[in-house]
Design an enzyme around this catalytic site. Structure first.
Site, PDB file in Angstrom:
ATOM      1  N   LEU A 182      30.780  37.887   6.221  1.00 27.64           N
ATOM      2  CA  LEU A 182      29.585  38.431   6.048  1.00 27.64           C
ATOM      3  C   LEU A 182      29.637  39.304   4.764  1.00 27.64           C
ATOM      4  O   LEU A 182      30.681  39.723   4.411  1.00 27.64           O
ATOM      5  CB  LEU A 182      29.462  39.431   7.377  1.00 27.64           C
ATOM      6  CG  LEU A 182      29.329  38.822   8.640  1.00 27.64           C
ATOM      7  CD1 LEU A 182      29.284  39.724   9.604  1.00 27.64           C
ATOM      8  CD2 LEU A 182      28.588  37.584   8.818  1.00 27.64           C
TER       9      LEU A 182
ATOM     10  N   GLY B  99      34.017  36.186   8.765  1.00 27.76           N
ATOM     11  CA  GLY B  99      32.673  35.488   9.347  1.00 27.76           C
ATOM     12  C   GLY B  99      32.853  33.987   8.623  1.00 27.76           C
ATOM     13  O   GLY B  99      32.212  32.956   9.013  1.00 27.76           O
TER      14      GLY B  99
ATOM     15  N   ASN C 100      40.405  38.969   9.012  1.00 27.19           N
ATOM     16  CA  ASN C 100      40.901  39.845   8.343  1.00 27.19           C
ATOM     17  C   ASN C 100      39.864  41.057   8.672  1.00 27.19           C
ATOM     18  O   ASN C 100      40.418  42.305   8.326  1.00 27.19           O
ATOM     19  CB  ASN C 100      41.152  39.670   6.764  1.00 27.19           C
ATOM     20  CG  ASN C 100      39.722  39.440   6.228  1.00 27.19           C
ATOM     21  OD1 ASN C 100      38.900  38.912   6.693  1.00 27.19           O
ATOM     22  ND2 ASN C 100      39.448  40.179   5.099  1.00 27.19           N
ATOM     23  N   GLU C 101      38.679  40.985   9.081  1.00 23.01           N
ATOM     24  CA  GLU C 101      37.857  42.064   9.216  1.00 23.01           C
ATOM     25  C   GLU C 101      38.221  43.049  10.137  1.00 23.01           C
ATOM     26  O   GLU C 101      37.766  44.134  10.174  1.00 23.01           O
ATOM     27  CB  GLU C 101      36.481  41.574   9.539  1.00 23.01           C
ATOM     28  CG  GLU C 101      36.227  41.207  10.730  1.00 23.01           C
ATOM     29  CD  GLU C 101      36.689  39.920  11.176  1.00 23.01           C
ATOM     30  OE1 GLU C 101      37.259  39.278  10.572  1.00 23.01           O
ATOM     31  OE2 GLU C 101      36.353  39.090  12.201  1.00 23.01           O
TER      32      GLU C 101
HETATM   33  C1  LIG Z   1      27.175  33.508  10.203  1.00 24.35           C
HETATM   34  C2  LIG Z   1      27.991  32.571  10.880  1.00 24.35           C
HETATM   35  C3  LIG Z   1      27.827  32.541  12.383  1.00 24.35           C
HETATM   36  C4  LIG Z   1      29.280  32.919  12.946  1.00 24.35           C
HETATM   37  C5  LIG Z   1      29.677  34.367  12.111  1.00 24.35           C
HETATM   38  C6  LIG Z   1      29.833  35.407  13.178  1.00 24.35           C
HETATM   39  C7  LIG Z   1      30.084  36.642  12.641  1.00 24.35           C
HETATM   40  C8  LIG Z   1      30.656  37.504  13.552  1.00 24.35           C
HETATM   41  C9  LIG Z   1      30.798  38.657  12.692  1.00 24.35           C
HETATM   42  C10 LIG Z   1      32.365  38.953  12.950  1.00 24.35           C
HETATM   43  C11 LIG Z   1      32.813  39.753  12.148  1.00 24.35           C
HETATM   44  C12 LIG Z   1      32.957  39.500  10.877  1.00 24.35           C
HETATM   45  C13 LIG Z   1      32.917  40.362   9.806  1.00 24.35           C
HETATM   46  C14 LIG Z   1      32.828  39.896   8.344  1.00 24.35           C
HETATM   47  O1  LIG Z   1      32.893  38.573   7.882  1.00 24.35           O
HETATM   48  S1  LIG Z   1      33.092  41.013   7.311  1.00 24.35           S
HETATM   49  C15 LIG Z   1      33.546  40.584   5.742  1.00 24.35           C
HETATM   50  C16 LIG Z   1      34.790  40.610   5.361  1.00 24.35           C
HETATM   51  N1  LIG Z   1      35.317  39.702   4.560  1.00 24.35           N
HETATM   52  C17 LIG Z   1      36.290  39.927   3.602  1.00 24.35           C
HETATM   53  O2  LIG Z   1      36.881  40.916   3.889  1.00 24.35           O
HETATM   54  C18 LIG Z   1      36.543  38.875   2.561  1.00 24.35           C
HETATM   55  C19 LIG Z   1      37.038  39.727   1.480  1.00 24.35           C
HETATM   56  N2  LIG Z   1      37.047  39.055   0.258  1.00 24.35           N
HETATM   57  C20 LIG Z   1      38.150  38.395   0.041  1.00 24.35           C
HETATM   58  O3  LIG Z   1      39.057  38.386   0.679  1.00 24.35           O
HETATM   59  C21 LIG Z   1      38.324  37.548  -1.212  1.00 24.35           C
HETATM   60  O4  LIG Z   1      37.082  38.086  -2.120  1.00 24.35           O
HETATM   61  C22 LIG Z   1      38.296  36.121  -1.315  1.00 24.35           C
HETATM   62  C23 LIG Z   1      39.530  35.418  -0.824  1.00 24.35           C
HETATM   63  C24 LIG Z   1      37.078  35.589  -0.528  1.00 24.35           C
HETATM   64  C25 LIG Z   1      38.170  35.512  -2.858  1.00 24.35           C
HETATM   65  O5  LIG Z   1      39.102  36.075  -3.571  1.00 24.35           O
HETATM   66  P1  LIG Z   1      38.765  35.878  -5.374  1.00 24.35           P
HETATM   67  O6  LIG Z   1      40.164  36.720  -5.678  1.00 24.35           O
HETATM   68  O7  LIG Z   1      38.613  34.704  -5.570  1.00 24.35           O
HETATM   69  O8  LIG Z   1      37.483  36.626  -5.547  1.00 24.35           O
HETATM   70  P2  LIG Z   1      37.449  38.420  -5.483  1.00 24.35           P
HETATM   71  O9  LIG Z   1      38.161  39.088  -4.694  1.00 24.35           O
HETATM   72  O10 LIG Z   1      37.761  38.912  -6.892  1.00 24.35           O
HETATM   73  O11 LIG Z   1      35.854  38.624  -5.199  1.00 24.35           O
HETATM   74  C26 LIG Z   1      34.739  38.468  -6.207  1.00 24.35           C
HETATM   75  C27 LIG Z   1      33.784  38.910  -6.031  1.00 24.35           C
HETATM   76  O12 LIG Z   1      33.095  38.813  -4.610  1.00 24.35           O
HETATM   77  C28 LIG Z   1      32.809  40.155  -3.988  1.00 24.35           C
HETATM   78  N3  LIG Z   1      33.138  39.772  -2.545  1.00 24.35           N
HETATM   79  C29 LIG Z   1      34.137  39.468  -1.973  1.00 24.35           C
HETATM   80  N4  LIG Z   1      33.799  39.289  -0.629  1.00 24.35           N
HETATM   81  C30 LIG Z   1      32.728  39.528  -0.291  1.00 24.35           C
HETATM   82  C31 LIG Z   1      31.812  39.946   0.925  1.00 24.35           C
HETATM   83  N5  LIG Z   1      32.334  39.556   2.138  1.00 24.35           N
HETATM   84  N6  LIG Z   1      30.777  40.429   0.704  1.00 24.35           N
HETATM   85  C32 LIG Z   1      30.233  40.795  -0.553  1.00 24.35           C
HETATM   86  N7  LIG Z   1      31.070  40.710  -1.465  1.00 24.35           N
HETATM   87  C33 LIG Z   1      32.276  40.069  -1.721  1.00 24.35           C
HETATM   88  C34 LIG Z   1      34.101  40.789  -4.641  1.00 24.35           C
HETATM   89  O13 LIG Z   1      33.565  42.206  -4.285  1.00 24.35           O
HETATM   90  C35 LIG Z   1      33.863  40.483  -5.966  1.00 24.35           C
HETATM   91  O14 LIG Z   1      32.871  40.973  -6.681  1.00 24.35           O
HETATM   92  P3  LIG Z   1      32.907  41.829  -8.000  1.00 24.35           P
HETATM   93  O15 LIG Z   1      33.128  40.463  -9.058  1.00 24.35           O
HETATM   94  O16 LIG Z   1      31.551  42.571  -8.217  1.00 24.35           O
HETATM   95  O17 LIG Z   1      34.007  42.944  -8.021  1.00 24.35           O
END
Ligand SMILES: CCCCCCCCCCC/C=C/C(=O)SCCNC(=O)CCNC(=O)[C@H](O)C(C)(C)COP(=O)(O)OP(=O)(O)OC[C@H]1O[C@@H](n2cnc3c(N)ncnc32)[C@H](O)[C@@H]1OP(=O)(O)O
Length: 259
Positions: free
Chosen positions: A114, A159, A183-184
């Protein structure tokens, strides 16, 4: 098919596109945009990078390849979820479409889950709309009448992992740098109750489920339709069991049936 999927999950999507293009002739690719209109592509290629969901329809097999295309990490923002919902609706209504493969056009990332910015500093109405869009994707993907596979060609935390769980079957690239999981929880975000149901389905697949996937796989390589007919006839019972398994309606109260 195994080779095709291997290429797909190794991120060699152009190779797959080439296969589909050859299979279906020059007119083989259909592109849907968020307004639902379809554009015929005169030759094998990809839609504009501004498209957040790229759809390539192989008319010969009826299998649509959906590629999430919101760099840098395919985070599930409200616009992306909305576009995906429209695309899924269109495919569901397309009588030529029999299956879909959900994957990513962003190298090394399937989906970062998400969009964190959709979950902070927003008015309550936004949170309602966002959560409705999240649940809608789950319902549309899990409840789809189409056979659907998630080809996880990159990291898929939170997500992103749940998105993959909504598919009938998952295949992930064997790359130690690709991570997947919830991880969330470290952020204090709790997965909804229906996650448990999805998890059971993944951990307790019937052996014949693989046959179901093979059937879809065969459709990508229908060089010998008669052979395909023989296979599906020979395993018709197993196929029915597999299809009914992955298309099982969710009933929270009868959750015990998964145990
Ligand atoms: C909709 C489907 C139906 C079923 C789903 C049901 C959903 C139920 C919900 C249940 C709970 C779920 C909650 C969530 O999903 S919360 C989100 C949690 N996500 C994370 O914590 C992911 C965090 N990100 C990472 O681990 C890494 O970014 C990743 C491994 C994905 C990539 O690593 P990489 O080194 O390649 O890239 P960066 O870390 O440098 O990231 C690049 C830029 O992207 C931005 N970013 C990363 N993740 C997110 C995000 N989730 N939302 C918004 N932006 C994100 C990051 O900040 C970097 O931005 P900048 O370049 O501006 O710094």
């Amino acid at each position: 098919m195994a080779a095709v999927l291997r290429k797909l999950i190794q991120g060699r999507l152009p190779a797959l596109a080439g296969v589909l293009c050859r299979r279906s002739g020059n007119e083989g690719h259909l592109f849907l945009n968020s307004s639902g209109s379809t554009l015929m592509q005169p030759r094998c290629g990809y839609s504009s990078p501004t498209e957040s969901v790229i759809v390539e329809m192989d008319k010969a097999t009826g299998v649509a390849l959906l590629k999430l295309n919101i760099p840098p990490v395919n985070s599930l923002s409200l616009p992306l979820l909305t576009e995906l919902a429209i695309v899924l609706d269109k495919l569901e209504m397309d009588k030529h479409c029999r299956g879909l493969i959900l994957t990513s056009a962003v190298p090394n990332i399937f989906s970062a889950g998400l969009n964190l910015f959709d979950m902070m500093d927003k008015p309550n109405e936004h949170y309602s709309e966002f959560w409705r869009a999240v649940q809608e994707i789950w319902i549309k993907l899990y409840g789809s009448s189409l056979a659907n596979i998630a080809a996880i060609n990159g990291s898929s935390p939170a997500g992103g992992c749940l998105l993959a769980l909504c598919s009938d079957y998952r295949i992930m690239a064997n790359n130690p740098h690709f991570t997947i999981g919830l991880n969330e929880t470290r952020l204090g975000i709790v997965a909804p109750f229906w996650y448990d149901i999805l998890q059971w389905r993944v951990h307790h697949p019937p052996p014949c489920l693989h046959l179901f996937v093979m059937a879809l796989v065969f459709r990508l390589h229908v060089h010998h339709p008669s052979a395909m007919t023989k296979v599906t006839r020979a395993y018709s019972t197993e196929l029915k069991i597999s299809v009914s398994y992955v298309k099982q309606p969710i009933n929270w109260r009868s959750h015990e049936i998964y145990k």
